[in-house]
Design an enzyme around this catalytic site. Sequence first.
Site, PDB file in Angstrom:
ATOM      1  N   TYR A 144      32.087  27.995  45.356  1.00  0.00           N
ATOM      2  CA  TYR A 144      31.571  29.218  44.721  1.00  0.00           C
ATOM      3  C   TYR A 144      31.936  30.456  45.546  1.00  0.00           C
ATOM      4  CZ  TYR A 144      28.484  32.165  41.939  1.00  0.00           C
ATOM      5  OH  TYR A 144      28.002  33.141  41.117  1.00  0.00           O
TER       6      TYR A 144
ATOM      7  N   PRO B  25      34.331  31.003  32.166  1.00  0.00           N
ATOM      8  CA  PRO B  25      33.742  31.910  33.149  1.00  0.00           C
ATOM      9  C   PRO B  25      32.689  31.307  34.082  1.00  0.00           C
ATOM     10  CG  PRO B  25      32.987  32.435  30.926  1.00  0.00           C
ATOM     11  CD  PRO B  25      34.051  31.419  30.783  1.00  0.00           C
TER      12      PRO B  25
HETATM   13  P1  FAD Z   1      43.670  41.575  32.579  1.00  0.00           P
HETATM   14  O1  FAD Z   1      42.405  42.117  33.128  1.00  0.00           O
HETATM   15  O2  FAD Z   1      43.657  40.925  31.252  1.00  0.00           O
HETATM   16  O3  FAD Z   1      44.705  42.778  32.581  1.00  0.00           O
HETATM   17  C1  FAD Z   1      45.942  42.713  31.903  1.00  0.00           C
HETATM   18  C2  FAD Z   1      46.334  44.100  31.481  1.00  0.00           C
HETATM   19  O4  FAD Z   1      47.603  44.022  30.846  1.00  0.00           O
HETATM   20  C3  FAD Z   1      45.379  44.682  30.454  1.00  0.00           C
HETATM   21  O5  FAD Z   1      44.932  45.955  30.880  1.00  0.00           O
HETATM   22  C4  FAD Z   1      46.191  44.746  29.171  1.00  0.00           C
HETATM   23  O6  FAD Z   1      45.846  45.849  28.355  1.00  0.00           O
HETATM   24  C5  FAD Z   1      47.598  44.852  29.705  1.00  0.00           C
HETATM   25  N1  FAD Z   1      48.604  44.322  28.776  1.00  0.00           N
HETATM   26  C6  FAD Z   1      48.531  43.240  27.965  1.00  0.00           C
HETATM   27  N2  FAD Z   1      49.654  43.091  27.258  1.00  0.00           N
HETATM   28  C7  FAD Z   1      50.474  44.095  27.635  1.00  0.00           C
HETATM   29  C8  FAD Z   1      51.786  44.462  27.250  1.00  0.00           C
HETATM   30  N3  FAD Z   1      52.465  43.775  26.346  1.00  0.00           N
HETATM   31  N4  FAD Z   1      52.332  45.549  27.838  1.00  0.00           N
HETATM   32  C9  FAD Z   1      51.649  46.268  28.758  1.00  0.00           C
HETATM   33  N5  FAD Z   1      50.394  45.959  29.162  1.00  0.00           N
HETATM   34  C10 FAD Z   1      49.816  44.885  28.608  1.00  0.00           C
HETATM   35  N6  FAD Z   1      36.007  36.478  34.820  1.00  0.00           N
HETATM   36  C11 FAD Z   1      34.967  36.257  35.571  1.00  0.00           C
HETATM   37  O7  FAD Z   1      35.160  35.884  36.750  1.00  0.00           O
HETATM   38  N7  FAD Z   1      33.706  36.477  35.086  1.00  0.00           N
HETATM   39  C12 FAD Z   1      33.482  36.936  33.802  1.00  0.00           C
HETATM   40  O8  FAD Z   1      32.368  37.156  33.395  1.00  0.00           O
HETATM   41  C13 FAD Z   1      34.559  37.154  32.972  1.00  0.00           C
HETATM   42  N8  FAD Z   1      34.412  37.572  31.683  1.00  0.00           N
HETATM   43  C14 FAD Z   1      35.524  37.756  30.910  1.00  0.00           C
HETATM   44  C15 FAD Z   1      35.387  38.158  29.581  1.00  0.00           C
HETATM   45  C16 FAD Z   1      36.524  38.334  28.761  1.00  0.00           C
HETATM   46  C17 FAD Z   1      36.360  38.781  27.322  1.00  0.00           C
HETATM   47  C18 FAD Z   1      37.822  38.087  29.305  1.00  0.00           C
HETATM   48  C19 FAD Z   1      39.061  38.251  28.439  1.00  0.00           C
HETATM   49  C20 FAD Z   1      37.941  37.690  30.630  1.00  0.00           C
HETATM   50  C21 FAD Z   1      36.803  37.521  31.428  1.00  0.00           C
HETATM   51  N9  FAD Z   1      36.907  37.124  32.770  1.00  0.00           N
HETATM   52  C22 FAD Z   1      35.830  36.915  33.535  1.00  0.00           C
HETATM   53  C23 FAD Z   1      38.162  36.916  33.406  1.00  0.00           C
HETATM   54  C24 FAD Z   1      38.583  38.128  34.221  1.00  0.00           C
HETATM   55  O9  FAD Z   1      38.138  39.292  33.600  1.00  0.00           O
HETATM   56  C25 FAD Z   1      40.082  38.063  34.327  1.00  0.00           C
HETATM   57  O10 FAD Z   1      40.396  36.912  35.096  1.00  0.00           O
HETATM   58  C26 FAD Z   1      40.702  39.303  34.944  1.00  0.00           C
HETATM   59  O11 FAD Z   1      40.577  40.385  34.071  1.00  0.00           O
HETATM   60  C27 FAD Z   1      42.178  39.048  35.235  1.00  0.00           C
HETATM   61  O12 FAD Z   1      42.805  40.243  35.577  1.00  0.00           O
HETATM   62  P2  FAD Z   1      44.311  40.491  35.169  1.00  0.00           P
HETATM   63  O13 FAD Z   1      44.624  41.834  35.741  1.00  0.00           O
HETATM   64  O14 FAD Z   1      45.134  39.338  35.568  1.00  0.00           O
HETATM   65  O15 FAD Z   1      44.326  40.525  33.583  1.00  0.00           O
HETATM   66  C1  DHB Z   2      29.225  36.934  35.675  1.00  0.00           C
HETATM   67  C2  DHB Z   2      30.046  36.158  34.951  1.00  0.00           C
HETATM   68  C3  DHB Z   2      30.245  34.852  35.325  1.00  0.00           C
HETATM   69  O1  DHB Z   2      31.071  34.067  34.634  1.00  0.00           O
HETATM   70  C4  DHB Z   2      29.618  34.313  36.407  1.00  0.00           C
HETATM   71  O2  DHB Z   2      29.813  33.010  36.718  1.00  0.00           O
HETATM   72  C5  DHB Z   2      28.798  35.100  37.154  1.00  0.00           C
HETATM   73  C6  DHB Z   2      28.606  36.426  36.789  1.00  0.00           C
HETATM   74  C7  DHB Z   2      28.984  38.328  35.269  1.00  0.00           C
HETATM   75  O3  DHB Z   2      29.612  38.804  34.331  1.00  0.00           O
HETATM   76  O4  DHB Z   2      28.147  38.991  35.883  1.00  0.00           O
END
Ligand code: FAD
Ligand code: DHB
Length: 394
Positions: A389, A297
């Site tokens: 960034y 992250p």
């Molecule tokens: P997701 O948000 O993971 O969405 C995928 C969706 O698919 C989910 O709602 C899930 O329930 C659903 N799904 C999964 N499997 C199935 C299935 N078999 N059938 C149907 N639905 C399904 N990024 C940052 O930039 N900063 C952060 O601070 C940060 N913190 C994070 C903390 C955590 C714990 C995690 C896991 C990720 C974090 N990320 C962060 C990354 C960021 O949140 C993700 O890049 C973002 O959520 C990607 O979006 P997405 O829609 O691709 O995937």
């Molecule tokens: C947050 C998370 C990150 O990884 C980052 O680089 C900046 C902000 C956040 O959750 O606010």
Amino acid sequence: MANTIKTKVGIIGGGPSGLLLSQLLDLKGIDSVVLERRTRDYVLGRIRAGVLEQGFTDLMREAGVAERMDAEGEIHNGFEISDMGRLHHIDLKGLTGGDTVMVYGQTEVTRDLYDAREARGGKVIHEAMDVQPHDLTSDAPYITYTRDGEKCRVDCDFIVGADGFHGVSRKSIPEDQITEYEKVYPFGWLGILSETKPVHPELIYARSERGFALCSLRSQVLSRYYVQVPLDDKVEDWSDERFWDELKARLPEDVAAKLETGPSIEKSIAPLRSFVCEPMRYGNLFLAGDAAHIVPPTGAKGLNSAASDIYYLYHAMVAHYDEGDSTGLDSYSETALRRVWKAQRFSWWMTSMLHNFPDNPDFDRKIQNIELEYFLESEAARASLAENYVGLPF
Ligand code: FAD
Ligand code: DHB
């Protein structure tokens, strides 16, 4: 099958990637169905990203879902790096010739997208269980799932796998058709959300002898803080008091003295990982967002990389349906991966520069020290940091 829906694009996953794509396609008259395993409340209860690149916010505006973001989100012109007790300002706006980032939580982005889909009568099916894509290399792929014990099916032209790292989409591709690149880091981030005033108006990325810490925020009354922790630490090991003490110990003294503490309203540990799956297409299945790639992250690139995939996929699908031009779909994987790898490099680099690697040899530690010193001294180096960034162009 009695419960069969016919649509153009079947989207697996109702996170930000899947919802944003379905909203954008809908505005161009392209029908889709989103299948989400969880309830809406569960999805909205996950606290994740907080910093949006300008490309992302522009896409939210194009999708007609930016009203609340533009009213409540905070524009940040810069951030701070704290190195061994001293703050160094990174002037994003000045260094990039005017670019900034928006602080607006992923939870709010997702809520706005759900509301917009609902307002337009979009088909978002929650609690879709046992989701499985089929016939991926045919012209008539389909998805099966179970809802309330009933077997259901979605017939479509294309399937988009937007179901995150643990989803079913990537796992449905034969192993010999993809290559996975992965790097696991020897630590995680312990994060808390607390209804307190943020300690500083801008984000602080802090490097200290005790490990990395990040001071972030969601609003002027909601703070988000993280500390680097060993991989085997458990949330139960960390009382609020222990968290606040550790955070203070990693910040400059004058900042720590200002830190407002309070009860945490969310606390979780996320392991750090770099991961890319190549290619991001198999037949008529397209992967997007965390389903195809994960970054550590540091640098806030996870959600923003997902948004750039959606940008490419959306434009490629519109060209296909409106003009019969499939070149965008054919080059989707290559185009998306080029930007994905740049975000991977940046996230890996920021992680490497700011964290404690307990097993690193002394030589590596010396290089790490001098690398940060160089970046903080050199305007050219800071301009490169700022350019990445705020987000490279789509
Ligand atoms: P997701 O948000 O993971 O969405 C995928 C969706 O698919 C989910 O709602 C899930 O329930 C659903 N799904 C999964 N499997 C199935 C299935 N078999 N059938 C149907 N639905 C399904 N990024 C940052 O930039 N900063 C952060 O601070 C940060 N913190 C994070 C903390 C955590 C714990 C995690 C896991 C990720 C974090 N990320 C962060 C990354 C960021 O949140 C993700 O890049 C973002 O959520 C990607 O979006 P997405 O829609 O691709 O995937
Ligand atoms: C947050 C998370 C990150 O990884 C980052 O680089 C900046 C902000 C956040 O959750 O606010």
